[in-house]
Design an enzyme around this catalytic site. Structure first.
Site, PDB file in Angstrom:
ATOM      1  N   HIS A 226       0.808  -1.215   0.000  1.00 16.16           N
ATOM      2  CA  HIS A 226       0.000   0.000   0.000  1.00 16.16           C
ATOM      3  C   HIS A 226       0.848   1.274   0.000  1.00 16.16           C
ATOM      4  O   HIS A 226       0.351   2.353  -0.296  1.00 16.16           O
ATOM      5  CB  HIS A 226      -0.998   0.000   1.168  1.00 16.16           C
TER       6      HIS A 226
ATOM      7  N   ASP B 134       0.025  -7.594   1.224  1.00 14.43           N
ATOM      8  CA  ASP B 134       0.479  -6.221   1.413  1.00 14.43           C
ATOM      9  C   ASP B 134       2.002  -6.130   1.444  1.00 14.43           C
ATOM     10  O   ASP B 134       2.579  -5.350   2.203  1.00 14.43           O
ATOM     11  CB  ASP B 134      -0.116  -5.615   2.686  1.00 14.43           C
TER      12      ASP B 134
ATOM     13  N   SER C 152       4.893   2.440   7.957  1.00 18.79           N
ATOM     14  CA  SER C 152       4.522   1.272   7.169  1.00 18.79           C
ATOM     15  C   SER C 152       5.675   0.828   6.278  1.00 18.79           C
ATOM     16  O   SER C 152       6.256   1.625   5.544  1.00 18.79           O
ATOM     17  CB  SER C 152       3.312   1.593   6.293  1.00 18.79           C
TER      18      SER C 152
END
Length: 393
Positions: free
Chosen positions: A141, A171, A247
């Site tokens: 993402h 992901d 992230s």
């Protein structure tokens, strides 16, 4: 189909020493004995004072001063003797070492895309160099929809990056920059992690302004299963602060080994404090290997498209088939649109996630029993799982 309520269409392909009573008794007319005892007591006090002073000086000079003026607590099986103290893996020094050793392998990943107004900044995340030739792992993402991806190293150098492969389901994405002899992080074994272990997150929370931030906490829970947007994550839970921009960065153990890939996206809607999640590195390594070798992850799939469905009275729950992919195992077994999958290998299927989780236990070529609800009756089919190429792209 007015009797059913539908959810979003999904693609299925795919832790003082006291004497007896504490008193001294005296006898009359025995002054010699009295003064003798008194003298002994004075001598004892003098000796104890000297010993205490020596011990105190040792502690101050060898413990307090040698640790920058900070008192430390010995860890399990450690004591303040000789070289043991100097080499002990203390909490504070462990974090210092982690930051020094792992920090250089953590990068910033910038994502820019195209819009009506031209090139726009779509955000920044983090990444981990795992191969000295410039291979970096991050969250999918972070680079999703990017027209251009750039990587900024800890020394400030910026490189354009190219996509090696990605897997939306997990992901995970792998990107590459042109570089050699780059600092790399060491992957650990997430199966050895225990609740209460030290956990350190490194990354770029809120963007480049806070690049290289280090936060510490503990492992709060193990083997969490998180379901998000059709993906099923096997994650570690930590109270180390993980914020937007973290992230794709590493969650590291006390040995400086990466045990997880931070992913704020998981559970971000809850907006909870002290609850961060990282994709367990053992789960991620399998994905990374597949992306390095094939540029994608090959997963077994039934070969159907559809969505979760339930009848209004709740008597029928399952996965409603909108479309059967041509030449798939489902097509060969005779599955039809409007069928509702209610069991796989005798396990109930009440949602897309249930179906995906059941298929994850198999490999391409396996045969699974599938119970479907069709026109008011149940039908059983045996389906050979195949790879549907479009499932990962």
């Amino acid at each position: 189909m007015d009797d059913y309520k539908f959810n979003e269409v999904k693609d299925v392909r795919w832790e003082s020493i006291n004497p007896e009573d504490g008193n001294i008794k005296f006898r009359k007319n025995k002054k010699k004995s009295f003064f003798g005892g008194f003298l002994k007591a004075i001598i004892f006090i003098i000796i104890a004072s000297i010993s205490g002073g020596i011990s105190g000086a040792y502690v101050v000079n060898n413990i307090y001063n040698s640790n920058g003026g900070k008192y430390v607590i010995p860890q399990k099986n450690e004591s303040y003797t000789g070289d043991t103290l100097k080499s002990s893996n203390l909490y504070g020094s462990a974090i210092n070492k982690i930051a020094d050793n792992v920090g250089p392998a953590v990068v910033g990943v910038s994502n820019t895309g195209e819009s009506f107004w031209g090139t726009v900044d779509k955000g920044i995340g983090s990444g981990i160099i795992f191969d000295s030739n410039g291979y970096i792992v991050t969250n999918y993402h972070v680079i999703e929809g990017a027209a251009k991806v750039t990587v900024k190293l800890s020394n400030g150098k910026v490189f354009p990056a190219k996509l090696v492969g990605y897997d939306k389901r997990s992901d995970i994405a792998v990107i590459k920059i042109e570089g050699t002899n780059l600092p790399v992080a060491t992957f650990g074994d997430s199966t050895k992690v225990r609740v209460g272990d030290l956990a350190v997150a490194i990354g770029n929370p809120l963007g480049e302004e806070f690049a290289g931030s280090v936060t510490a906490g503990i492992i709060s829970a193990l083997n969490r299963t998180m379901k998000y947007d059709g993906a099923i994550y096997k994650v570690l839970q930590t109270d180390a602060a993980i914020n937007p921009g973290n992230s794709g960065g590493p969650l590291v153990n006390e040995n400086g080994e990466v045990i997880g890939i931070n992913s704020l996206k998981i559970g971000s809607e809850a907006n909870a404090e002290g609850m961060g999640f990282a994709i367990a590195i053992n789960e991620a390594k399998t994905i990374i290997d597949a992306l390095m070798n094939d540029g994608k992850v090959k997963r077994p799939a039934l070969g159907v498209l559809g969505q979760t469905v339930s009848s209004r009275d709740g008597s029928i729950k399952g996965f409603y088939v909108n479309q059967v992919i041509e030449a798939s195992g489902a097509a060969a077994a005779g599955m039809k649109p409007t069928d509702i999958i209610i069991e796989i290998d005798k396990q109930k299927v009440e949602s897309f996630e249930d179906l995906a989780e059941a298929l994850d236990k198999h490999k391409i070529g396996d045969s699974v029993s599938c119970k479907i609800w069709r026109d008011g009756a149940t039908v059983e089919l045996n389906i050979t799982l195949k790879e549907v190429k479009e499932a990962n792209r």
